[in-house]
Design a protein around this motif. Structure first.
Motif, PDB file in Angstrom:
ATOM      1  N   GLU A  13       0.848  -1.198   0.000  1.00 47.90           N
ATOM      2  CA  GLU A  13       0.000   0.000   0.000  1.00 47.90           C
ATOM      3  C   GLU A  13       0.879   1.242   0.000  1.00 47.90           C
ATOM      4  OE1 GLU A  13      -2.686  -0.542   3.257  1.00 47.90           O
ATOM      5  OE2 GLU A  13      -3.736  -2.176   2.245  1.00 47.90           O
ATOM      6  N   ASP A  14       0.305   2.392   0.419  1.00 46.05           N
ATOM      7  CA  ASP A  14       1.063   3.642   0.377  1.00 46.05           C
ATOM      8  C   ASP A  14       1.923   3.869   1.610  1.00 46.05           C
ATOM      9  OD1 ASP A  14      -1.013   4.146   2.132  1.00 46.05           O
ATOM     10  OD2 ASP A  14      -1.559   6.075   1.261  1.00 46.05           O
ATOM     11  N   TRP A  15       1.879   2.976   2.592  1.00 39.37           N
ATOM     12  CA  TRP A  15       2.704   3.086   3.793  1.00 39.37           C
ATOM     13  C   TRP A  15       4.124   2.656   3.452  1.00 39.37           C
ATOM     14  CZ3 TRP A  15       5.240  -0.377   7.170  1.00 39.37           C
ATOM     15  CH2 TRP A  15       5.626   0.187   8.391  1.00 39.37           C
ATOM     16  N   VAL A  16       5.097   3.571   3.585  1.00 35.15           N
ATOM     17  CA  VAL A  16       6.462   3.293   3.123  1.00 35.15           C
ATOM     18  C   VAL A  16       7.522   3.471   4.215  1.00 35.15           C
ATOM     19  CG1 VAL A  16       6.029   3.682   0.668  1.00 35.15           C
ATOM     20  CG2 VAL A  16       6.571   5.631   2.143  1.00 35.15           C
ATOM     21  N   PRO A  39       5.789   2.338  -2.868  1.00 37.60           N
ATOM     22  CA  PRO A  39       4.422   1.908  -2.544  1.00 37.60           C
ATOM     23  C   PRO A  39       3.816   1.035  -3.644  1.00 37.60           C
ATOM     24  CG  PRO A  39       4.397   4.145  -3.378  1.00 37.60           C
ATOM     25  CD  PRO A  39       5.845   3.733  -3.300  1.00 37.60           C
ATOM     26  N   TYR A  40       2.756   0.322  -3.289  1.00 36.45           N
ATOM     27  CA  TYR A  40       1.954  -0.459  -4.236  1.00 36.45           C
ATOM     28  C   TYR A  40       2.794  -1.423  -5.083  1.00 36.45           C
ATOM     29  CZ  TYR A  40      -1.433   3.026  -2.796  1.00 36.45           C
ATOM     30  OH  TYR A  40      -2.243   3.839  -2.037  1.00 36.45           O
ATOM     31  N   TRP A  46       5.041   6.448  -9.603  1.00 38.37           N
ATOM     32  CA  TRP A  46       5.374   7.059  -8.318  1.00 38.37           C
ATOM     33  C   TRP A  46       6.403   8.164  -8.511  1.00 38.37           C
ATOM     34  CZ3 TRP A  46      10.538   6.597  -7.274  1.00 38.37           C
ATOM     35  CH2 TRP A  46      11.222   5.579  -7.926  1.00 38.37           C
ATOM     36  N   THR A  51       7.752   7.885  -1.821  1.00 42.68           N
ATOM     37  CA  THR A  51       8.531   6.730  -1.380  1.00 42.68           C
ATOM     38  C   THR A  51       9.035   6.949   0.041  1.00 42.68           C
ATOM     39  OG1 THR A  51      10.654   7.588  -2.160  1.00 42.68           O
ATOM     40  CG2 THR A  51       9.325   6.351  -3.742  1.00 42.68           C
TER      41      THR A  51
END
Length: 76
Positions: A13-16, A39-40, A46, A51
């Protein structure tokens, strides 16, 4: 002579940030080692701002702010 200076890996997901698993199984614990998280799974378009850019420091990992990341990384 080649030297490993960093790694890129992905998250779903978008949590990096670096997860506990990332920190517990780090590829390299050398001060100055870079870890960039996309992410993803890196499947979507991106920008560096989306990131996670991390560097190993003596007290653990430092997560670069967006401003710090933009000063240090150029993607062409």
């Amino acid at each position: 002579r080649q030297k490993l200076v960093g790694m890129i890996h992905t998250h779903p997901e978008d949590w990096v940030d670096l997860s506990g698993i990332d920190k517990g199984n780090q590829l390299c614990s050398r001060i100055g080692f870079w870890s960039v998280v996309l992410p993803y799974y890196g499947e979507r378009t991106w920008e560096i701002e989306s990131t996670g850019v991390h560097i190993r420091v003596d007290s653990g990992w430092h997560w670069f702010s967006e401003e710090e990341s933009l000063k240090r990384i150029i993607v062409k």
